[in-house]
Scaffold this active site. Structure first.
Site, PDB file in Angstrom:
ATOM      1  N   GLY A  71       5.054  -1.040   2.787  1.00 53.65           N
ATOM      2  CA  GLY A  71       4.225   0.135   2.563  1.00 53.65           C
ATOM      3  C   GLY A  71       5.020   1.427   2.493  1.00 53.65           C
ATOM      4  O   GLY A  71       6.055   1.585   3.145  1.00 53.65           O
ATOM      5  N   HIS A 112       0.813  -1.214   0.000  1.00 55.40           N
ATOM      6  CA  HIS A 112       0.000   0.000   0.000  1.00 55.40           C
ATOM      7  C   HIS A 112       0.849   1.268   0.000  1.00 55.40           C
ATOM      8  O   HIS A 112       1.908   1.338   0.608  1.00 55.40           O
ATOM      9  CB  HIS A 112      -0.921   0.002   1.221  1.00 55.40           C
ATOM     10  CG  HIS A 112      -0.172  -0.083   2.526  1.00 55.40           C
ATOM     11  ND1 HIS A 112       0.286   1.013   3.207  1.00 55.40           N
ATOM     12  CD2 HIS A 112       0.209  -1.152   3.267  1.00 55.40           C
ATOM     13  CE1 HIS A 112       0.899   0.642   4.322  1.00 55.40           C
ATOM     14  NE2 HIS A 112       0.868  -0.679   4.377  1.00 55.40           N
ATOM     15  N   ASP A 113       0.380   2.262  -0.742  1.00 55.20           N
ATOM     16  CA  ASP A 113       0.922   3.619  -0.741  1.00 55.20           C
ATOM     17  C   ASP A 113       2.330   3.722  -1.313  1.00 55.20           C
ATOM     18  O   ASP A 113       2.998   4.747  -1.131  1.00 55.20           O
ATOM     19  CB  ASP A 113       0.909   4.210   0.683  1.00 55.20           C
ATOM     20  CG  ASP A 113      -0.465   4.112   1.331  1.00 55.20           C
ATOM     21  OD1 ASP A 113      -1.402   4.748   0.829  1.00 55.20           O
ATOM     22  OD2 ASP A 113      -0.596   3.372   2.339  1.00 55.20           O
TER      23      ASP A 113
END
Length: 342
Positions: free
Chosen positions: A206, A188-189
């Protein structure tokens, strides 16, 4: 739910129907092989949807699209012109595929969670890859929007996973022309630039940032919030827990700087003069004979104010990359050995 009812209300297949289905699948495989090697012409090739696939009537399907057996496309999905869905691939949620994208067998793109997944043009999603699904972050709050945006001309190989953002104020981003080999993970991200090569089993936690022309060898692991500078190289099996500045090479179970990525710089067209300047700057910063005599900050300042090196754009970019790693909330750079060469 009507598109699910469509499947559940069908009568059981007879032996003859199954044989016919297999025959149609073989014909479909043959057709995909031909189409995959030739650029699709949307004005001449019709859209083909196999009868065993479930396409929601509200889905937007472009021209010249091929959908193989046992695929599904959700109500909010959009397939650009010339897309190919191989058997058993699925498009879920608010997902948009650009023109000429290919989903290999078993690939899953998108999720029914709030937010969206946008895939650009000419991307290939490999066998059984999962792209644009919910993140593996316990801070994610159910109901929050989450996002993934992928650029153009990316080759994402088999069993790779790419997750959406962990919050509505951020997004996972992958740029253009990246080669992401089998069994990689992009969490994520993450922010991935352009023209990067991730070898098999590269794992990005992440919020990792990867600039351009970064090359990782196999089984590389990168800690969350780290940054990999452009034209850097990460050796096989490296565990990277701090930033890798531009142009540099790291390796080791706890990755250490091992010099400049000379091979990568040469392949990318850096001149001999630029490489000589980068080597000289690297030695002054990281290979000081008596590292305790002058502080790291003083060595950086010396190169910045050097009569010749300070005016070389590549050297300036390397220095800025190092300094950025020591700003607030950054992790610093990987450790270095004073005796290592370039």
């Amino acid at each position: 739910m009507s598109w699910f009812l469509k499947l559940s209300t069908r009568k059981p297949f007879s032996t003859l129907q199954i044989s016919a289905s297999l025959f149609h699948q073989l014909r479909f495989f043959s057709r995909l092989e031909q189409e995959h090697s030739v650029q699709l012409s949307n004005t001449t090739k019709p859209t083909f949807i196999h009868p065993t696939s479930i396409i929601h009537p509200n889905a937007v399907i472009g021209e010249g699209v091929s959908v193989g057996p046992f695929c599904s496309v959700s109500s909010s999905a959009k397939l650009g012109d010339g897309c190919q869905l191989y058997p058993g691939s699925h498009v879920f949620g608010s997902t948009e595929l650009g023109d000429n994208c290919v989903l290999m067998t078993g690939a899953v793109v998108g999720d029914d969670y709030p937010g969206y997944t946008i895939i650009g043009n000419n991307n290939t999603i490999g066998y059984h890859s999962v792209v644009g699904v919910k993140c593996q972050d316990l801070k994610y709050k159910p109901g929050d929007e989450c996002f993934l945006e992928v650029g153009d001309n990316n080759d994402i190989r088999e069993h790779t996973s790419v997750h959406r953002s962990s919050k509505s104020t951020d997004k996972t981003v992958i740029g253009d022309s990246n080669f992401i080999m089998g069994s990689c993970h992009i969490a994520h991200d993450c922010k991935i630039g352009n023209n990067n090569i991730f070898a098999n089993n590269t794992l990005l936690a992440g919020h990792v940032e990867v600039e351009d022309y970064v090359h990782t060898a196999g089984a590389t692991v990168v800690h969350q919030f780290c940054r990999l500078g452009s034209f850097s190289f990460l050796g096989g099996g490296s565990v990277v827990s701090q930033d890798v500045p531009k142009y540099m090479m790291v390796t080791g179970e706890r990755a250490e700087l091992r010099g400049l990525n000379i091979v990568g710089l040469t392949r990318r067209g850096f001149s001999d003069a630029e490489i000589r300047s980068l080597r000289a700057a690297y030695r002054k910063i990281f290979m000081c004979v008596d590292a305790n005599a002058v502080s790291f900050e003083e060595r950086l300042a010396e190169v910045e104010h050097h009569e010749e090196l300070g005016h070389v754009p590549a050297v300036h970019a390397m220095l800025q990359s190092i300094r950025n790693s020591f700003t607030d909330n950054r992790r610093g750079i990987c450790k270095f050995r004073h005796w290592s060469g370039s």
